[in-house]
Enzyme design. Structure first.
Site, PDB file in Angstrom:
ATOM      1  N   LYS A  73      51.446  50.069  82.397  1.00 23.69           N
ATOM      2  CA  LYS A  73      50.512  49.291  83.216  1.00 23.69           C
ATOM      3  C   LYS A  73      50.159  47.962  82.552  1.00 23.69           C
ATOM      4  CE  LYS A  73      48.646  53.356  85.554  1.00 23.69           C
ATOM      5  NZ  LYS A  73      49.064  53.054  86.935  1.00 23.69           N
ATOM      6  N   LYS A 129      43.350  48.285  97.561  1.00 21.99           N
ATOM      7  CA  LYS A 129      41.889  48.211  97.672  1.00 21.99           C
ATOM      8  C   LYS A 129      41.395  46.799  97.394  1.00 21.99           C
ATOM      9  CE  LYS A 129      41.929  52.945  96.087  1.00 21.99           C
ATOM     10  NZ  LYS A 129      41.998  53.752  94.859  1.00 21.99           N
ATOM     11  N   THR A 135      47.557  52.122  94.357  1.00 18.04           N
ATOM     12  CA  THR A 135      46.649  52.020  95.504  1.00 18.04           C
ATOM     13  C   THR A 135      45.504  51.066  95.175  1.00 18.04           C
ATOM     14  OG1 THR A 135      45.499  54.034  94.798  1.00 18.04           O
ATOM     15  CG2 THR A 135      47.191  54.252  96.511  1.00 18.04           C
ATOM     16  N   HIS A 177      55.772  60.836  92.030  1.00 15.96           N
ATOM     17  CA  HIS A 177      54.886  59.712  91.756  1.00 15.96           C
ATOM     18  C   HIS A 177      55.309  58.887  90.551  1.00 15.96           C
ATOM     19  CE1 HIS A 177      51.582  60.335  94.619  1.00 15.96           C
ATOM     20  NE2 HIS A 177      51.767  61.628  94.452  1.00 15.96           N
ATOM     21  N   LYS A 223      42.353  50.530  85.704  1.00 15.53           N
ATOM     22  CA  LYS A 223      43.297  51.644  85.898  1.00 15.53           C
ATOM     23  C   LYS A 223      43.406  52.379  84.569  1.00 15.53           C
ATOM     24  CE  LYS A 223      46.171  48.529  87.404  1.00 15.53           C
ATOM     25  NZ  LYS A 223      46.629  48.983  88.687  1.00 15.53           N
ATOM     26  N   ARG A 224      43.998  53.566  84.596  1.00 15.63           N
ATOM     27  CA  ARG A 224      44.117  54.292  83.331  1.00 15.63           C
ATOM     28  C   ARG A 224      44.951  53.465  82.355  1.00 15.63           C
ATOM     29  NH1 ARG A 224      49.000  57.443  83.050  1.00 15.63           N
ATOM     30  NH2 ARG A 224      50.150  57.338  85.014  1.00 15.63           N
TER      31      ARG A 224
END
Length: 814
Positions: free
Chosen positions: A556, A662, A658, A361, A550-551
């Site tokens: 990110k 969504k 993901t 991942h 998101k975390r």
């Protein structure tokens, strides 16, 4: 809009029977009568009634699997971010209409009852949510699947803010019990640690552990769409083999008497304990060994119920390792076959490798996990022996194919710098398949972290792009849109999301666009109310809702979003009448307790929010919101109301994502880099219906290798330079020039994740978003095309791919 009535053959399937079951559980399971029951009581009673209906299908599924000897898939994951289960179960069993009618007759609101269910704290991010989607899809597709994980008592922490700083508090989701689970006191396995290994007089290795912990099973049924196939999520809880030292207790040494039990139970207390201390690292390792060993023992027990030939294990069982956390399965499965069942080492390794499969991942080296050799040897001396033997087998295998090849960089054990056990390498060497989770990620795996191993085993790596379950992430979380889609094209899309493509022609239908716009507007009003409830901040639902949830992690790039937000604030302040598109910037996510910079970024965003939201000159042109305690339930509130989905990770670092799927499925447009599944989303929704910016993965890698100076980029980027100066001067911190020194230093001196060179492109793309959002009708056309073209991103499709290409496990047709 039409009422969904799927007419699925579930028994009982009428409101009276469901109502009777709920009332019976209210009295005899909860111990309340109707006049004294509160929402939580009704929630438990309804959960137990629905669970009863699932059990018949659960048992029928199990009998059918045993009768047909269907191959089982065992999914091992450190996280299962399952979210609330009640609405999911009611929807999958086809009983939403009946439940609404029953509670409506009592003057109760089903939504209030559903919202009283606690959100299970069993995951933190995409890894755990993917596992949950896969459980739903395995049951829907008909794969005989069992998920294995840990029954965390507190799970990930509950996040709150104090003066903008993240606070971590224990999560108490189990305080009132869990209506969905069945405890299995008869299912218990011993997991050992420490001690020593000696060779007996026959030459066999004998491990004498110094610590023994018992793993007890708790089962939750997971029903697929229609309730026909029901799989199992089995979570392990820890306890000491020695419950209480009675002698010490009677001597008045009460704490010492219970010490072993406390130490054992700590294994299943918290998800991801801080690993910045030696004790934290040891606990993390023990957690991984604990659930992996218990799961493998359970798998072998189940196999032996009607099989005698160990070589047939890969024929009847496929074990999927969700990331490196369960990579200890490689030596543990070998150990169980050799030490417990008397097989030879080489044969055991071949059986293990044929049974195990590994999903990668991440391309971040630190996230691949490696353990200090000293820690590993102290906790797992027998496993370390086995890993050394696996490395020797691997070296011999390579030598037979490639003369003179240096295998040291590829081995599981790295002898340098004090010695490490590399779990990514171990998982690769010990698995028959290694898969990436997006097309880009899979190719980058071959070129980077597993380059050498890929050259040795060129057929081992393959791709299975992630997907999401359309039941949870559209049918349940966005009922207004789901009803509109069903009214327009029928309900076949719920079970097979590919059917949603029939919606695409309606993007050119003005009447349909108006209906779609009305749904989005109502969802945004609902989200605005949720924001006010959670934060007290009032936002205008006609503004562009720009969402990044998101975390919190540097790759990110919440920091990039925050810097652009500050630059936008400056531009609005400079010319408030310049025709700006009103925008609400919405953030949510948790930072690991020991991740100092991530927590500082949260504080920065909260300080920016405080300043911007209080500025009357700006008003509704810009609001900034950071929602606390992000979880699945919060995502279900946020995603339907989003206009813009932020997927802005540094290219080459997000394996898939993901959340991007969504949002797009629910009609939000994506702004993002060509990273992870963004690449494939762009291919499916079309270049005109997504906002792509920034460097690509090869450019990022080249810039990192060249060691470019970020301060030079900042000096050449006026908007960014101004923002950095403001942060440094204390503009957002009441004159405190040191508060965000870590952020400034990261931007100017390090910037490994390339925020500075992507800033201008991100700014310009956001202004393009502003312009396009003003053309409301065309924006909704693009949003419809996003929804209509997301059929390929169903987890059902992903699971069929795993079943065909990796597990060789044909779906149950019974």
């Amino acid at each position: 809009m039409t009422t969904r009535d799927l007419d699925m053959p579930v028994t009982p399937a009428n409101a009276l029977t469901l109502g009777d079951a709920v009332l019976r559980h209210l009295v005899y399971s909860v111990g309340k009568d109707q006049s004294h029951a509160v929402e939580r009581d009704w929630c438990v009673a309804l959960s137990l009634a629905i669970r009863d209906l699932m059990v018949d299908g659960w048992m029928d599924t199990t009998r059918r699997i045993y009768k047909t000897k269907q191959k089982r898939v065992y999914y091992l994951s450190m996280e299962f971010m399952i979210g609330r289960l009640l609405e999911d179960a009611i929807a999958n069993m086809g009983l939403i209409k009946e439940a609404k009618e029953f509670f409506g007759e009592l003057g109760l609101n089903l939504s209030d009852i559903l919202n009283s269910e606690p959100d299970p704290a069993l995951g933190n991010g995409g890894l755990g949510r993917l596992a949950a989607c896969f459980m739903d899809s395995m049951a829907t597709v008909g794969v005989a699947g069992i998920g294995y994980g840990i029954r965390y008592e507190h799970g990930i922490f509950r996040q709150s803010f104090q003066d903008g700083w993240q606070l971590e508090e224990p999560e108490d989701w189990l305080v009132f019990g869990n209506a969905w689970e069945f405890q299995r006191p008869e299912v218990e396995y011993s997991v050992e640690f420490g001690g020593s290994v000696q060779r007996d007089n026959t030459g066999k290795m004998i491990w004498t552990p110094s610590e023994r912990i018992l793993a007890g099973a708790f089962d939750t049924p997971i029903a697929g769409w229609g309730g026909k196939h029901v799989n199992t999520l089995r979570l392990w809880s820890a306890r000491s083999a020695e419950v209480l030292n009675l002698h010490q207790f009677n001597q008045g040494e009460f704490m010492a008497a219970a010490q072993q039990q406390v130490l054992a139970e700590s294994i299943t207390k918290v998800l991801y304990p801080g690993d910045h201390t030696a004790e934290g690292r040891e606990l993390r390792l023990k957690q991984e060994v604990f659930f992996t060993s218990a799961s493998l023992q359970d798998i072998l027990r189940r196999f032996r119920l009607d099989n005698t030939n160990w070589n047939e294990l890969p024929q009847y069982a496929a074990v999927q390792l969700n990331d490196t956390h369960p990579a200890i399965a490689v030596p543990e499965l070998v150990r169980l076959l050799v030490d417990k069942h008397g097989l030879e080492f080489v044969e055991s390794f071949e059986i293990a490798r044929a049974t195990l499969h590994y999903t990668n991942h991440t391309l971040l080296p630190e996230a691949l996990e490696k353990w200090p050799l000293e820690l590993f040897e102290r906790c797992l001396p027998r496993h370390l022996q086995i890993i050394r033997e696996i490395d020797n087998l691997f070296a011999a295998e390579v030598a037979a194919k490639y003369e003179g090849k240096n295998v040291d960089p590829m081995k599981a054990i790295d002898p340098h710098h004090g010695g490490w056990v590399r779990m990514g390498n171990l998982a690769f060497i010990g698995s028959s398949h290694v898969n990436g989770v997006s097309a880009l990620h899979t190719e980058l795996m071959k070129q980077t972290v597993f380059k050498d191993l890929h050259e040795i085993y060129p057929d081992r790596i393959l791709n299975q792009t992630n997907g999401i379950t359309p039941r949870r992430w559209l049918y349940e979380c966005n009922p207004l849109l789901a009803d509109l889609i069903t009214e327009t094209i029928g309900d076949a899309w719920v079970k097979d999301l590919e059917h949603i493509a029939a919606l695409a022609p309606h993007a050119d239908d003005k009447t349909f666009r108006k209906k779609f716009a009305a749904v989005k507007a109502e969802n945004k009003v609902h989200l605005a109310a949720f924001i006010k409830q959670q934060t007290g901040i009032v936002v205008n639902p006609t503004s562009l809702f720009d969402v990044q949830i998101k975390r919190i992690h540097e790759y990110k790039r919440q920091l990039l979003n925050a810097l652009e937000t500050m630059a936008l604030y400056n531009a609005i302040k400079e010319d408030p009448s310049a025709g700006w598109t009103p925008r609400v910037k919405i953030f949510a996510g948790k930072a690991a307790p020991s991740y100092t910079l991530a927590k500082l970024i949260i504080k920065l965003i909260n300080d920016v929010a405080a300043k911007v939201n209080a500025d009357e000159d700006v008003g509704d042109l810009l609001n900034v919101v950071f929602l606390p305690n992000y979880n699945v339930s919060a995502a279900e509130e946020l995603i339907p109301g989003a206009d813009l989905s932020e997927q802005i990770s540094t290219a080459g670092f997000e394996a898939s994502g993901t959340g991007n799927m969504k949002f797009a499925l629910n009609g939000a447009l994506t702004i993002g880099t060509l990273d992870g599944a963004n690449v494939e989303i762009k291919d499916h929704v079309g270049d005109d219906n997504i906002f792509i910016f920034g460097m690509e993965a090869d450019e990022v890698a080249r810039r990192q290798q060249e060691g470019c100076q970020p301060w030079m980029t900042v000096s050449e980027t006026p908007r960014l330079q101004e923002v950095v100066k403001q942060i440094s001067s204390g503009f957002y911190s009441h004159g405190d020039t040191e508060r965000f020194a870590g952020v400034v230093d990261n931007v100017l001196a390090h910037d490994y994740f390339q925020v500075t060179p992507d800033f201008d492109a991100y700014w310009e793309t956001q202004r393009k978003v502003d312009a396009e959002f003003k053309d409301v009708d065309n924006w909704h056309r693009k949003a419809i095309l996003n929804t209509a073209n997301m059929g390929w991103f169903s987890a059902d499709r992903t699971i069929r791919g795993y079943a065909k290409d990796i597990w060789k496990a044909l779906p149950d047709e019974g």
